[in-house]
Design an enzyme around this catalytic site. Sequence first.
Site, PDB file in Angstrom:
ATOM      1  N   SER A  70     -43.809  -0.804  -1.256  1.00 53.64           N
ATOM      2  CA  SER A  70     -42.470  -0.206  -1.239  1.00 53.64           C
ATOM      3  C   SER A  70     -42.456   1.047  -0.374  1.00 53.64           C
ATOM      4  CB  SER A  70     -42.028   0.159  -2.662  1.00 53.64           C
ATOM      5  OG  SER A  70     -41.990  -0.988  -3.469  1.00 53.64           O
ATOM      6  N   ARG A 108     -40.031   9.150  -2.861  1.00 59.81           N
ATOM      7  CA  ARG A 108     -39.847   8.733  -4.258  1.00 59.81           C
ATOM      8  C   ARG A 108     -38.377   8.715  -4.662  1.00 59.81           C
ATOM      9  NH1 ARG A 108     -43.695   7.487  -7.949  1.00 59.81           N
ATOM     10  NH2 ARG A 108     -45.769   7.867  -7.128  1.00 59.81           N
ATOM     11  N   HIS A 128     -37.189   5.547  -3.297  1.00 55.88           N
ATOM     12  CA  HIS A 128     -37.809   4.458  -4.052  1.00 55.88           C
ATOM     13  C   HIS A 128     -37.085   4.212  -5.376  1.00 55.88           C
ATOM     14  CE1 HIS A 128     -41.245   2.947  -6.688  1.00 55.88           C
ATOM     15  NE2 HIS A 128     -41.130   2.015  -5.768  1.00 55.88           N
TER      16      HIS A 128
END
Lengths: 207, 207
Positions: free
Chosen positions: B15, B38, B41
């Site tokens: 990812s 993040r 994500h």
Amino acid sequence: MVYEIMKPEEIEKRSMEIITSELNGRTWPEPKFSIVKRCIHTSADFDYADNLVFSDGAEKIGVSVIRKGATIVTDTKMASAGINKAKVESYGGSVKCFISDEDVIAEAKSRNCTRATVSMEKAANIKGPLVIACGNAPTALIALYDLIKAGKIRPDLIIGVPVGFVNVVESKEMIMELDIPYIVAKGRKGGSNIAATICNAMIYYKD
Amino acid sequence: MVYEIMKPEEIEKRSMEIITSELNGRTWPEPKFSIVKRCIHTSADFDYADNLVFSDGAEKIGVSVIRKGATIVTDTKMASAGINKAKVESYGGSVKCFISDEDVIAEAKSRNCTRATVSMEKAANIKGPLVIACGNAPTALIALYDLIKAGKIRPDLIIGVPVGFVNVVESKEMIMELDIPYIVAKGRKGGSNIAATICNAMIYYKD
């Protein structure tokens, strides 16, 4: 810096008015509209006006089974933390997440599979109306798909809104192939917050 | 439907590679880059590449105080549920959320103010390094601003990422006026998931 002093319920009301206004005339029959607006409210992301997909009548089934005391099982603690438990319990239902249960952790380790998979298997033992809400793990949705195909679980509603870049789109497509009511956020977007807010929209909905 | 069978850590790695690739060469010095990635994500929303603002060195201060055993106080249970508590505790720190504490509920009622306000006041009693992470309530950020101005609290870092349509933009601008390190998602976007993931990015960061 100027800000308005408002009560939380006034803020929510005003927020919904802004969202409705910026949707620029786009509307949905209720309770779908409430779900769409709450997803936008919780993310400030208008993409949810386009990516939410409802199987025929899924939103009404959700409201109905929650009122009948459904158990809502989430894939993460974060999603369960975001759901209004007191309100669900007032209907005779409950909110559960098995991902950190000791038996789930031990079994996932011994079988070398994910905790998300084992926690979906654990959900298969629940009696009565059941809503599964996945906002994080595509593995949970994939495990759920396999369990449904094997006849081991049959939720009344699946909320399939995992977020991410790997297997997420695919896991949602799998759920949409089934003959079980679903609410799915197509594409990569979703999240524990979205899973919780879809539940809350149905929990709070008034006819 | 075809999906890849991968372990969670492989999924996360892949990812991050996809996110890095789709950022198309845009990069940030670490640990800022980890925080940006993040946030993307956790939301699948590349807007976070543009809306995250860091005061000078805030991300390094965050990593440093967490390693020194900081208390992380969140405005919602959902945000605290998303933070890796075991890892924070391994540094000698803790993760707290006061919003549902009985004393907070009672005091908010008696003073006719929000629980978010009272929970920020409660955080003012914490000794030692302190990170405040607000992902939901602009009222929490505004209360924090007032407490800081009154000299009653001085966090080492403020993560100001409430989401929404009323007072949210303003509350973030207020925090950015202060002389306290901050990480803010400018504009309407943010959320409990974003607050938690920014904390986790700093918690997991390896030099």
